[in-house]
Design a protein around this motif. Structure first.
Motif, short mmCIF file in Angstrom:
data_model
loop_
_atom_site.label_atom_id
_atom_site.label_comp_id
_atom_site.label_asym_id
_atom_site.label_seq_id
_atom_site.Cartn_x
_atom_site.Cartn_y
_atom_site.Cartn_z
N LEU A 226 -3.49 7.92 2.55
CA LEU A 226 -3.31 8.22 0.93
C LEU A 226 -3.68 6.98 0.51
CD1 LEU A 226 0.18 9.57 1.60
CD2 LEU A 226 -1.50 10.88 1.12
N PRO A 227 -4.15 6.72 -0.18
CA PRO A 227 -5.09 5.52 -2.13
C PRO A 227 -3.40 5.64 -2.32
CG PRO A 227 -7.16 7.26 -1.57
CD PRO A 227 -5.78 8.21 -0.66
N GLN A 228 -4.16 3.61 -2.12
CA GLN A 228 -2.12 3.83 -3.21
C GLN A 228 -2.26 4.04 -4.46
OE1 GLN A 228 -3.63 -0.85 -2.04
NE2 GLN A 228 -2.27 -1.05 -4.31
N ASP A 229 -3.46 4.06 -4.99
CA ASP A 229 -3.40 4.62 -6.65
C ASP A 229 -2.91 5.87 -6.55
OD1 ASP A 229 -5.85 5.30 -5.55
OD2 ASP A 229 -6.72 4.59 -7.76
N PRO B 164 -0.68 6.42 6.58
CA PRO B 164 -1.17 5.55 5.68
C PRO B 164 -1.38 4.99 4.36
CG PRO B 164 -2.46 6.00 7.41
CD PRO B 164 -1.72 7.40 7.16
N GLY B 165 -0.72 4.29 3.54
CA GLY B 165 -1.50 3.66 2.57
C GLY B 165 -3.47 3.41 2.44
N ASP B 166 -4.11 3.21 1.71
CA ASP B 166 -4.96 3.01 1.76
C ASP B 166 -5.71 2.33 -0.04
OD1 ASP B 166 -7.83 3.08 1.71
OD2 ASP B 166 -7.08 5.60 2.99
N ALA C 280 7.26 11.74 10.45
CA ALA C 280 5.90 11.00 9.94
C ALA C 280 5.94 9.44 9.90
CB ALA C 280 5.80 11.60 8.06
N VAL C 281 5.18 9.27 9.71
CA VAL C 281 5.48 7.52 10.18
C VAL C 281 4.43 6.84 8.99
CG1 VAL C 281 4.71 5.93 11.50
CG2 VAL C 281 5.45 8.00 12.05
N THR C 282 4.78 6.17 7.80
CA THR C 282 4.11 5.57 6.59
C THR C 282 4.09 4.21 7.34
OG1 THR C 282 3.60 5.12 4.67
CG2 THR C 282 6.37 5.18 5.69
N THR C 283 2.98 3.50 6.58
CA THR C 283 2.33 2.14 6.58
C THR C 283 2.16 1.35 5.59
OG1 THR C 283 0.29 2.26 7.63
CG2 THR C 283 2.41 2.33 8.68
N SER C 284 2.09 0.54 5.71
CA SER C 284 0.97 -0.11 4.30
C SER C 284 -0.11 -0.35 4.57
CB SER C 284 1.26 -1.49 3.53
OG SER C 284 0.85 -1.81 2.60
N VAL C 285 -1.29 -0.20 4.00
CA VAL C 285 -2.99 -0.48 4.13
C VAL C 285 -3.03 -1.55 4.76
CG1 VAL C 285 -3.71 -1.63 2.44
CG2 VAL C 285 -5.22 -0.55 3.57
N GLY C 286 -4.69 -1.80 5.57
CA GLY C 286 -4.12 -2.98 6.33
C GLY C 286 -3.90 -2.97 7.45
N PRO C 287 -3.00 -4.23 8.23
CA PRO C 287 -2.66 -4.49 9.53
C PRO C 287 -1.62 -3.10 10.49
CG PRO C 287 -2.26 -6.04 8.62
CD PRO C 287 -2.94 -5.72 7.76
N GLY C 288 -0.68 -2.80 9.06
CA GLY C 288 0.24 -1.79 9.23
C GLY C 288 -0.59 -0.67 9.51
N ALA C 289 -1.36 0.37 8.90
CA ALA C 289 -2.33 1.12 8.92
C ALA C 289 -2.92 1.25 10.77
CB ALA C 289 -3.39 1.46 7.90
N THR C 290 -3.54 -0.11 11.04
CA THR C 290 -4.28 -0.31 12.48
C THR C 290 -3.48 -0.60 13.57
OG1 THR C 290 -5.28 -2.81 11.87
CG2 THR C 290 -6.52 -0.77 11.49
N GLY D 199 0.46 -1.43 -0.15
CA GLY D 199 0.12 0.02 -0.15
C GLY D 199 0.79 1.59 0.06
N ASN D 200 2.12 1.44 0.58
CA ASN D 200 2.77 2.34 0.17
C ASN D 200 4.27 2.62 -0.40
OD1 ASN D 200 4.10 0.65 2.34
ND2 ASN D 200 5.01 2.06 3.76
N VAL D 201 4.46 1.07 -0.86
CA VAL D 201 6.08 0.60 -1.34
C VAL D 201 5.74 1.54 -2.43
CG1 VAL D 201 5.33 -1.21 -2.35
CG2 VAL D 201 7.88 -0.59 -1.90
N ALA D 202 5.11 1.49 -3.49
CA ALA D 202 5.43 1.60 -4.94
C ALA D 202 5.31 3.64 -5.06
CB ALA D 202 4.71 1.41 -6.16
N GLY D 203 4.55 3.87 -3.86
CA GLY D 203 4.02 5.88 -3.95
C GLY D 203 4.68 5.93 -2.88
N LEU D 204 5.02 6.19 -2.00
CA LEU D 204 5.76 6.86 -1.08
C LEU D 204 6.81 6.41 -0.94
CD1 LEU D 204 3.54 7.50 2.27
CD2 LEU D 204 4.99 9.09 1.28
N GLY D 205 7.52 4.83 -0.91
CA GLY D 205 8.89 4.51 -0.82
C GLY D 205 9.29 4.72 -1.92
#
Length: 643
Positions: A188-191, A118-120, A88-98, A43-49
């Motif tokens: 942040l939606p991953q797309d 968090p990704g979304d 700032a703290v970034t995570t993927s969508v899902g359990p990383g976000a929660t 959920g975040n590696v391609a964009g924020l990564g």
């Protein structure tokens, strides 16, 4: 870049924006963000990564092991920086976000700036339902990130690329607001992260957010001076706002001039050094005898930078004078209005200086000042007595003795980090504050979050690399979040972890005994006969186990070592002191494992905390505890008298 516009991905635009944000207070301008902490997923590696990689020289990225712990690192950093810096703290969508929900709550409750990214799930919903996506039959817009809404000061979901500009500006507005800061979530939606956005070049230029010192209203100041001048037994309660405002010197000057004594909340502990004649130390449910005795008789209570938590007021039993009134100095109007107090909405330092000037030569009643000095001196003797228990070659270590040893090792510049268990109460009472800036005591007690200690200490060290940082952590809290020791190793963060083993949840065990519960469910021990459902209980006296119950075969010191941290096993107070001295020369994290007497506790010192006891029970201990509870509850009162 074309003309005065830049063509970037949404993630690139956001990262570049964050990298050039600054804050300024008192003419000192500093970068606001130290970088980004995170864990990558789909959920975040391609964009924020990608964006973080591209900006890695201007906006450092630190990978971690657990998303909740990363939020704690950021909070430790922000608090040590007096809320003038953040991660700032970034995570993927899902359990990383929660996993961020607990960290967000901690930041918002403690009023600490924390930016969550968090990704979304896909804004287009083309691959819907996406991996780790939530499907809600009643709401097509819902995702797991909505769990962050109630614990965020500001929440936004960036559904279109152009929304990043106003959202980023709103985020900074909240993060740099002394009254409203806390967790800010930009989902942040991953797309969308990877989509193109054209932004005005001005969006990416360095920007400075002015943190202004708001003065109190003149009419409010005049009324406060009138109340203080007319009070026979005034008392100051110093909260975290004193330290965040860097108002410790102003507080010391006011107290020296007027003789008004001071009690301190957890967040405000150390606002006045313990060797000052007006310093009564901790106040409230975990307070000192000195502060609690004067609180009981105070006819005017001047709260400075406190949000008046349940512990500070001892569940509204601390202040017993029939005509007691409150003056509340706070940057937040919501807190300034509590207990029907006179609202002095303003910066703590500016307001303290204004009060000192307006009071002129006024001093508190000499008898009241002398009473405070006598109580303070008696409390100092009590601290020496309590900390000295266990200071013998054959004496079992006590938690109080461990605190005393760490206190001595920390000196005037070391920082102790703690959050949960029985340690916060003991530290609040026993810690001797020596740092004139109030930065030596870092106990997170707004949320009292188990697992905060290790990552919080890393954050403090990142903010203040020149200071010795000590993380005091009990075995129960350690087991919540040991993984971030690996992050400390990777960063070569020189923190000293003092791991206190008492084989369970000692704090709640003591609380359980006080309500007749016999320590049920609080021991890390092997049940009788190996039956996992058999209770391990304390006896009726509460000073031993009802039956021999061996400790679990868990070696926490070995666990620490397995994560790459050198560990010393200290079996006596002398060995602990030697290990603390040796730790000063380490080039990375080190740990000291000590075992303490679970049942040797520090007293309550004429305070109370409202923990309801079962009204019906067939256990005599519970019936007796309920009777005590009913008697104590009679002292509770609502503070309604207007100032």
């Amino acid at each position: 870049m074309s003309g005065d516009r830049a063509r970037l991905t949404v993630a690139q635009a956001l990262v570049r924006f964050l990298a050039v944000q600054h804050v300024e207070r008192d003419g000192v301008r500093t970068p606001f963000f130290a970088g980004c902490l995170g864990i990558f997923g789909h959920g975040n590696v391609a964009g924020l990564g990608e964006a973080l990689y591209a900006s890695r020289h201007d906006f450092p990225y630190i990978p971690g092991r657990n998303e909740q712990a990363l939020a704690h690192i950021a909070c430790g950093y922000a608090r040590q920086r007096d809320r003038l810096g953040a991660y700032a703290v970034t995570t993927s969508v899902g359990p990383g976000a929660t996993n961020l929900v607990t960290g967000a709550a901690l930041a918002t409750i403690n009023r600490l700036p924390l930016l969550l990214l968090p990704g979304d799930t896909f804004a287009t919903r083309a691959p819907h339902p996406v991996l780790q996506g939530l499907e809600a039959e009643h709401d097509g817009t819902a995702s797991v990130n909505d769990a962050l809404r109630p614990v965020s000061r500001y929440f936004d979901r960036i559904a279109r690329p152009e929304q990043i500009v106003p959202a980023a500006l709103e985020a900074m507005r909240v993060l740099t607001d002394p009254a409203q800061t806390g967790a800010v979530t930009l989902a942040l939606p991953q797309d969308v992260q990877a989509e193109v956005v054209e932004v005005d070049a001005a969006f990416l230029e360095p920007r400075t957010w002015l943190v202004q010192r708001q003065p109190p209203a003149p009419e409010g100041l005049a009324r406060a001076v009138q109340l203080i001048a007319g009070a026979r037994r005034p008392l100051i309660v110093a909260g975290g706002g004193v330290i965040y405002s860097r108002a410790c010197e102003a507080l010391r000057a006011l107290v020296t001039a007027t003789g008004i004594p001071v009690g301190e909340t957890h967040a405000g502990r150390g606002a006045l050094p313990s060797d000052h004649v007006g310093a009564l130390g901790a106040i409230g449910a975990t307070g000192t005898a000195a502060a609690n005795r004067l609180a009981r008789e105070a006819d005017l209570v001047i709260g400075i930078g406190t949000r008046w938590s349940d512990f500070t007021t001892a569940s509204k039993t601390a202040f017993q004078d029939a005509g007691v009134r409150f003056v509340n100095v706070n940057v937040c109007a919501f807190d300034a209005a509590k207990h029907s107090g006179l609202q002095l909405v303003g910066d703590a330092r500016v307001t303290l200086e204004a009060l000192a000037a307006a009071l002129g030569a006024h001093t508190a009643d000499p008898e009241w000042t002398a009473r405070a000095e006598a109580e303070r001196a008696a409390w100092g003797q009590e601290v020496a007595r309590v900390v000295g228990v266990g200071d013998g070659p054959d004496a079992p270590l006590t938690q109080a003795a461990v605190i005393g040893a760490v206190n001595d090792a920390a000196g005037a510049t070391g920082v102790v980090v703690q959050a949960a268990g029985s340690l916060p109460g003991d530290l609040h009472k026993l810690w001797v504050a020596r740092d004139p800036a109030g930065k030596g005591y870092h106990v997170e007690y707004g949320y009292s979050c188990m697992g905060y200690e290790l990552p919080g200490a890393i954050g403090v060290k990142l903010a203040a690399p020149e200071r010795e940082v000590y993380a005091l952590v009990g075995d129960g809290s350690y087991l919540m979040s040991p993984g971030e020791l690996a992050t400390a190793v990777a960063l070569r963060a020189r923190i000293v972890v003092v791991l206190i083993q008492n084989h369970g949840y000692a704090s709640i065990g003591a609380l359980s005994r006080s309500v007749g519960g016999a320590g049920f469910g609080t021991h890390h021990r092997v049940p009788e006969g190996g039956d996992a459902t058999a209770p391990v209980l304390d006896d009726a006296a509460g000073d031993a186990l009802a039956a021999p119950a061996p400790a679990l075969p868990v070696d926490l010191a070995a666990n620490v070592a397995s994560l790459g941290v050198p560990v010393t096993r200290a079996g006596s107070l002398g060995e602990l002191r030697a290990a603390l001295a040796a730790a000063r020369g380490a080039d990375g994290p080190v740990a000291i494992h000590v075992e303490v007497d679970r049942f040797h506790t520090v007293g309550g010192y004429e305070s109370w905390w409202d923990v309801p006891v079962a009204a019906v029970s067939d256990r005599p201990e519970v019936v007796a505890a309920r009777a005590r509870y009913e008697r104590e509850r009679e002292r509770q009162r609502a503070y309604l008298r207007p100032a």
